[in-house]
Scaffold this active site. Sequence first.
Site, PDB file in Angstrom:
ATOM      1  N   ASP A 265      42.292 -33.518  32.484  1.00 47.66           N
ATOM      2  CA  ASP A 265      43.450 -33.549  31.593  1.00 47.66           C
ATOM      3  C   ASP A 265      44.488 -34.509  32.174  1.00 47.66           C
ATOM      4  OD1 ASP A 265      44.589 -32.222  33.731  1.00 47.66           O
ATOM      5  OD2 ASP A 265      45.560 -30.696  32.494  1.00 47.66           O
TER       6      ASP A 265
ATOM      7  N   LYS B 142      36.208 -33.612  26.901  1.00 43.98           N
ATOM      8  CA  LYS B 142      37.053 -32.731  27.712  1.00 43.98           C
ATOM      9  C   LYS B 142      36.958 -31.285  27.225  1.00 43.98           C
ATOM     10  CE  LYS B 142      41.679 -31.211  28.346  1.00 43.98           C
ATOM     11  NZ  LYS B 142      42.997 -31.165  27.705  1.00 43.98           N
TER      12      LYS B 142
END
Length: 288
Positions: free
Chosen positions: A213, A195
């Site tokens: 997220d 991420k």
Amino acid sequence: CVSGAGCDSVGFPPSPPQADPVGRLVSGFKFLVMVAVYIALDCFSHMQHETSDTQHRTSDIRHPTSDMITFLCGMTKAKKVQFVVDTLEELYPETPIPLDHKDPYTLLVAVLLSAQCTDERVNKITPILFDKADNPYDMVKLGQDTIQEIIRPCGLSPMKSKGIYGLSHILINEHNGEVPADFTALEALPAVGHKTASVVMAQAFGVPAFPVDTHIHRLMYRWNLSNGKSVAQTEKDAKRLFPKEIWNKLHLQIIYYGREYSPARGAKIEKDVITRTVGRKSVIREIS
């Protein structure tokens, strides 16, 4: 009628045979079954069509029953996706990057600090940190203990300070002090996961990526665009459904929308137009 063949005993034509009510009921039932099967097959055809890559989708060929099918089967996946894109674009035509930074290195550090910490708090801490060290060389000179003390308000400071100090060393030794514009090289750095690498690639280098997220993971499930089993699956579904050229902007738009209209707690369906329009029925019931 003259008395004879085709007449009854008093000379009147015979009454027409009475329709069998059971037979009429059976015929009507057969007709409804045929319609239901046709609708089910057409719905299934729509679903199969939606499994293809939406980025290469061709225009649907409308037929006389298309409006009825849409009404009975619900909005197609392609129309749901377009509704999401159009609504987010209307709400958030501009998508400023929420973490303050001035270059790829300061963004990388800021993203690392944002783990389990709000962007607002990170933006209060990074000016203090970057005033002392805003590049790998000065960060190494600053030392892990000092880094930890400065970033303590962001939480997880032992792990984060170790990561910042360690990745700064590697950037100096292996990348001439520069942040590499490469997923594999970024993910090889301490404390940098997929991420974080995706955020840096998208926001620092403009490379198409779809960082997932908690907001994106939650909303993709609420909007019935992913099954919510894993972040990896959510990212895969997002990349399959949305055009590549809008990934970098869209992921920020979804985050903004999640914070403002569809939070994890206290969501109000009357404010959440996207979930209200395309969301899972179970989610709509839950937050209504």
